[in-house]
Structure formats: structure tokens, C-alpha cells
Design a protein around this motif. Sequence first.
Motif, short mmCIF file in Angstrom:
data_model
loop_
_atom_site.label_atom_id
_atom_site.label_comp_id
_atom_site.label_asym_id
_atom_site.label_seq_id
_atom_site.Cartn_x
_atom_site.Cartn_y
_atom_site.Cartn_z
N PHE A 7 0.48 -1.36 0.01
CA PHE A 7 -0.03 -0.24 -0.02
C PHE A 7 0.99 1.26 0.62
O PHE A 7 2.39 1.67 0.67
CB PHE A 7 -1.22 0.43 1.20
N CYS A 8 0.13 2.11 -0.99
CA CYS A 8 1.33 3.96 -0.88
C CYS A 8 -0.21 4.57 -0.36
O CYS A 8 -0.97 4.15 0.62
CB CYS A 8 0.91 4.09 -2.31
N PHE A 9 0.44 6.07 0.25
CA PHE A 9 -0.29 6.39 0.93
C PHE A 9 -1.22 6.67 0.73
O PHE A 9 -2.28 7.00 1.88
CB PHE A 9 0.56 7.66 1.52
N GLY A 10 -1.96 6.81 -1.41
CA GLY A 10 -3.48 6.89 -1.07
C GLY A 10 -3.59 5.84 -0.67
O GLY A 10 -5.01 6.08 -0.09
N VAL A 11 -3.62 5.03 -1.32
CA VAL A 11 -4.87 3.29 -1.19
C VAL A 11 -4.65 3.67 -0.11
O VAL A 11 -5.92 2.78 0.52
CB VAL A 11 -3.71 2.62 -1.50
N LYS A 12 -3.96 3.23 1.30
CA LYS A 12 -3.56 2.50 2.71
C LYS A 12 -5.33 4.14 3.88
O LYS A 12 -5.64 3.45 4.70
CB LYS A 12 -2.50 3.52 3.49
N THR A 157 -0.65 9.86 -12.92
CA THR A 157 -0.15 9.49 -11.30
C THR A 157 1.05 8.44 -11.03
O THR A 157 2.35 7.96 -10.59
CB THR A 157 -0.33 9.50 -9.83
N THR A 158 0.76 7.12 -11.76
CA THR A 158 1.43 6.55 -12.16
C THR A 158 2.41 5.36 -13.91
O THR A 158 3.15 4.49 -13.76
CB THR A 158 0.34 4.93 -11.92
N GLN A 159 2.55 6.53 -14.09
CA GLN A 159 3.60 6.31 -15.43
C GLN A 159 4.74 6.65 -15.21
O GLN A 159 5.15 7.60 -14.34
CB GLN A 159 3.24 7.60 -15.93
S1 SF4 Z 1 -1.98 8.81 -6.73
FE1 SF4 Z 1 -1.81 6.64 -6.73
S2 SF4 Z 1 -0.30 5.36 -6.54
FE2 SF4 Z 1 0.53 7.63 -5.36
S3 SF4 Z 1 -0.08 7.88 -3.32
FE3 SF4 Z 1 -2.17 7.74 -4.38
S4 SF4 Z 1 -3.10 5.96 -5.00
FE4 SF4 Z 1 -0.53 5.73 -4.44
#
Ligand code: SF4
Length: 276
Positions: A7-12, A157-159
Motif C-alpha cells: 500500500f502507498c499513502f493514498g491506498v492506505k 500518476t502511475t506512469q
Molecule cells: S497517486 Fe496513486 S500510487 Fe500515488 S499515492 Fe496516490 S493512490 Fe498511491
Amino acid sequence: MAHRAGFCFGVKRAVDTAFLVAKTADGVFTLGPIIHNPQLVSALRENGVCVADSIAELKQKKAGKVIVRTHGVTQEEMRMLEQEGFNVEDLTCPYVKKAQHYAKLLREEGYQVVILGDIEHPEVKGLKSYAGQEAIVVRHPDELPRMKSKVGLVVQTTQPVEALIRLISAIAGQARELKVYNTICSSTALRLKETMELASQVEVMVVVGGRNSANTTQLTRLCEKSVPTYHIETAGELREEWFRGIKKAGITAGASTPDWIIKETEKVLRAIGGSE
Ligand code: SF4
């Protein structure tokens, strides 16, 4: 084990809040799966958080609370949720919100907006709604049409940063003015860098995460360039024969992979290797 697996910050933030909301509200729905991980989506369902695929379904099921997931939704969907009077918990990742803001800003400032990303990904659909109908979505410079003289660029954001560099150089050859918002999330960039380093130090890589997860698939593609790589969703998919004669195996995981699945993978892998 990659330092940043899981988990990254956003998913957590989104997953923790969803479990919390499930305890305090009835009829909780996410608009689309909260993240691209089937095991986590089932765990949430067991705790009372269901998935609706559309606003019509939310209405039909009389949702009490609606969770907007990390990828965000389109501008129109957000407007409709408000108009219909749903109780909304907006868990769009702040990094995604920032990309939406820049996409809108570029459109308002009169730029021809180009989005680097996967046109089918929900985050990119959201970005496009802010960038306007004329916005172009590409994954590779070859897909670019003839550019106007004033071009603005935002990124899913994930590129990978290499894809952004390629695209900037292709557009710079055509446009008189080019404004770039590098909206690649730092967590993604570091995860990719660490994974590349780990893959160069081991004989085989195991990548854990949903098959529908874009960033897990991206990690797999990256590892495959260095060593034999296996993408699994759960530890039960590991096969002994993949590790015959292997002394050193690496594990990494996508931003949407729950910790319990990563730990289980490590345990099974150590058992296969005969070490603690
Ligand atoms: S942009 Fe996507 S990968 Fe980056 S912290 Fe947010 S949810 Fe996570």
C-alpha cells in the motif's frame, strides 16, 4: 523484499477509511472497486462495503453512503452524486486531485491538453473530464496527432518518468509553447526505481498484486527486463519448480496489494527455499 512493497499513502488512507466507515454507516458502496485488488474488495464486502458500477446502480440499491475511490471519478459523476443527494466520502488520492486541478487549469488557460496515460484507466477518464473533450490521451509519442502551437501536458500518476521524457521531447519538436505538470506520484517513481535495483540483485522476481492493477503489471514488465518474473495474486499460486536451483529471489508488490498477502507470499517462498 522491496522496501516499498504494498500500500502507498493514498491506498492506505482510502482502505483504512473504508473499513472505518463500514462500522458507522449502513448501505455503504464504492463507485467501482475501491482499488484494483480482488482479495481486498472481497474483504471489504464481508465487512459491509459493496461495489456499484454506476450511479444508476447506487440509486437502485438506495446507497446510504458512497465512497469515491483513490482513482477519482469524472467531473460529471461527482456533480451527479451531489445532485442526487448522496452522502459522499471522497477518498480520491490528493495526488490525483492535484492532477485533475492542473488538467482543468491548462484547459482554462487555452492549452491543447495532452494526457500521458492509459485511456481505459478510471484515473485517466477522470483527468480527461477536467481537461475537456478536446484533450488527447496517449501512451507513446507515435500516437500524437499534429499538435497546436500551445500545448499543456499532465500525466497519469502511475506512469514511468521515462515515458514522460519521451513525450516531452516529441512534443517539443512541434509546439511553440509547452507547459508540463509532472503529476507522477513520488511513491510510484520510488517503487519502480527500488524494484529495478532489486531485480538486478536476484535470480528471480515475484510480483504480487491484482491482475487488473496497472502499477502491478508495470512492475512485472519492468522486472521481466532483468530476470524471470512471476506475477501472482495470492501465495497459493507459487510453484516450487519456478525456484529450482535458485538461491536468491526477490519480492515486490503493487500499491494496491494488502500487507497480509505479501507476508503470506514471503512465508511460502521461504518455506519453498527451506529457510526461516
Ligand atoms: S497517486 Fe496513486 S500510487 Fe500515488 S499515492 Fe496516490 S493512490 Fe498511491
